[in-house]
Design a protein around this motif. Structure first.
Motif, PDB file in Angstrom:
ATOM      1  N   GLU A  23     -42.290-171.346 -67.188  1.00  0.00           N
ATOM      2  CA  GLU A  23     -41.628-172.172 -66.221  1.00  0.00           C
ATOM      3  C   GLU A  23     -40.585-172.935 -66.724  1.00  0.00           C
ATOM      4  N   LEU A  24     -40.770-173.531 -67.914  1.00  0.00           N
ATOM      5  CA  LEU A  24     -39.798-174.592 -68.601  1.00  0.00           C
ATOM      6  C   LEU A  24     -38.644-173.888 -69.158  1.00  0.00           C
ATOM      7  N   ALA A  25     -38.976-172.531 -69.640  1.00  0.00           N
ATOM      8  CA  ALA A  25     -38.094-171.587 -70.448  1.00  0.00           C
ATOM      9  C   ALA A  25     -37.037-171.191 -69.385  1.00  0.00           C
ATOM     10  N   ALA A  26     -37.601-170.656 -68.200  1.00  0.00           N
ATOM     11  CA  ALA A  26     -37.151-170.152 -66.970  1.00  0.00           C
ATOM     12  C   ALA A  26     -35.821-171.269 -66.433  1.00  0.00           C
ATOM     13  N   LEU A  27     -36.523-172.438 -66.219  1.00  0.00           N
ATOM     14  CA  LEU A  27     -35.835-173.456 -65.857  1.00  0.00           C
ATOM     15  C   LEU A  27     -34.455-173.934 -66.574  1.00  0.00           C
ATOM     16  N   LYS A  28     -34.616-173.802 -68.191  1.00  0.00           N
ATOM     17  CA  LYS A  28     -33.662-174.145 -68.991  1.00  0.00           C
ATOM     18  C   LYS A  28     -32.788-173.014 -69.015  1.00  0.00           C
ATOM     19  N   ALA A  29     -33.231-171.547 -68.884  1.00  0.00           N
ATOM     20  CA  ALA A  29     -32.181-170.517 -69.040  1.00  0.00           C
ATOM     21  C   ALA A  29     -31.509-170.436 -67.833  1.00  0.00           C
ATOM     22  N   ASN A  30     -31.988-171.067 -66.585  1.00  0.00           N
ATOM     23  CA  ASN A  30     -31.163-170.830 -65.406  1.00  0.00           C
ATOM     24  C   ASN A  30     -30.041-172.112 -65.330  1.00  0.00           C
ATOM     25  N   GLY A  31     -30.350-173.009 -66.048  1.00  0.00           N
ATOM     26  CA  GLY A  31     -29.498-174.088 -65.868  1.00  0.00           C
ATOM     27  C   GLY A  31     -29.563-174.897 -64.665  1.00  0.00           C
ATOM     28  N   THR A  32     -30.982-175.239 -64.511  1.00  0.00           N
ATOM     29  CA  THR A  32     -31.478-175.845 -63.276  1.00  0.00           C
ATOM     30  C   THR A  32     -31.285-177.248 -63.356  1.00  0.00           C
ATOM     31  N   TRP A  33     -31.051-177.710 -64.479  1.00  0.00           N
ATOM     32  CA  TRP A  33     -30.713-179.209 -64.521  1.00  0.00           C
ATOM     33  C   TRP A  33     -29.929-179.562 -65.854  1.00  0.00           C
ATOM     34  N   SER A  34     -29.391-180.724 -65.791  1.00  0.00           N
ATOM     35  CA  SER A  34     -28.714-181.188 -67.034  1.00  0.00           C
ATOM     36  C   SER A  34     -29.190-182.813 -67.076  1.00  0.00           C
ATOM     37  N   LEU A  35     -29.535-183.060 -68.398  1.00  0.00           N
ATOM     38  CA  LEU A  35     -29.735-184.640 -68.511  1.00  0.00           C
ATOM     39  C   LEU A  35     -28.446-185.586 -68.525  1.00  0.00           C
ATOM     40  N   GLN A  36     -28.880-186.668 -67.904  1.00  0.00           N
ATOM     41  CA  GLN A  36     -27.708-187.681 -67.434  1.00  0.00           C
ATOM     42  C   GLN A  36     -28.177-188.937 -67.553  1.00  0.00           C
ATOM     43  N   ALA A  37     -27.257-189.850 -68.046  1.00  0.00           N
ATOM     44  CA  ALA A  37     -27.884-191.488 -68.113  1.00  0.00           C
ATOM     45  C   ALA A  37     -28.318-191.776 -66.743  1.00  0.00           C
ATOM     46  N   LEU A  38     -29.151-192.822 -66.835  1.00  0.00           N
ATOM     47  CA  LEU A  38     -29.620-193.355 -65.424  1.00  0.00           C
ATOM     48  C   LEU A  38     -28.639-194.296 -64.896  1.00  0.00           C
ATOM     49  N   PRO A  39     -28.240-194.193 -63.904  1.00  0.00           N
ATOM     50  CA  PRO A  39     -27.268-195.294 -63.266  1.00  0.00           C
ATOM     51  C   PRO A  39     -28.157-196.617 -63.199  1.00  0.00           C
ATOM     52  N   PRO A  40     -27.305-197.873 -63.475  1.00  0.00           N
ATOM     53  CA  PRO A  40     -27.897-199.054 -63.233  1.00  0.00           C
ATOM     54  C   PRO A  40     -28.580-199.238 -62.086  1.00  0.00           C
TER      55      PRO A  40
END
Length: 84
Positions: free
Chosen positions: A4-21
């Motif tokens: 499941e994690l590999a499928a989510l990464k392969a599909n580009g489901t999310w991208s890491l972002q900095a947490l807003p203040p």
């Protein structure tokens, strides 16, 4: 869970972002499900990663939601209109 994690990464489901203040992080959890065949035997084991969105407060954590949903009938109608 690894599949499941590999499928989510392969599909580009999310991208890491900095947490807003002044914003809190939304957690996630694993949901497990066993799918059965019609005769009662186990077909497969499913693991799904879901966000804990129920911890959010409208107006504080988010302002609006948008989830586009299209019915198959609508797509067929648009295709008929385009083709004609």
């Amino acid at each position: 869970m690894q599949q499941e994690l590999a499928a989510l990464k392969a599909n580009g489901t999310w991208s890491l972002q900095a947490l807003p203040p002044r914003k809190k992080l939304i957690g996630c959890k694993w949901v497990y499900k066993i799918k059965f065949k019609f005769d009662g035997n186990v077909e497969c084991y499913k693991a799904i990663l879901v966000a804990r969105g129920y911890n959010q407060v409208e107006g504080l954590d988010y302002h609006e939601t948008f989830a586009p949903v299209v019915k198959l009938v609508t797509i067929r109608l648009l295709l008929v209109i385009v083709l004609s």
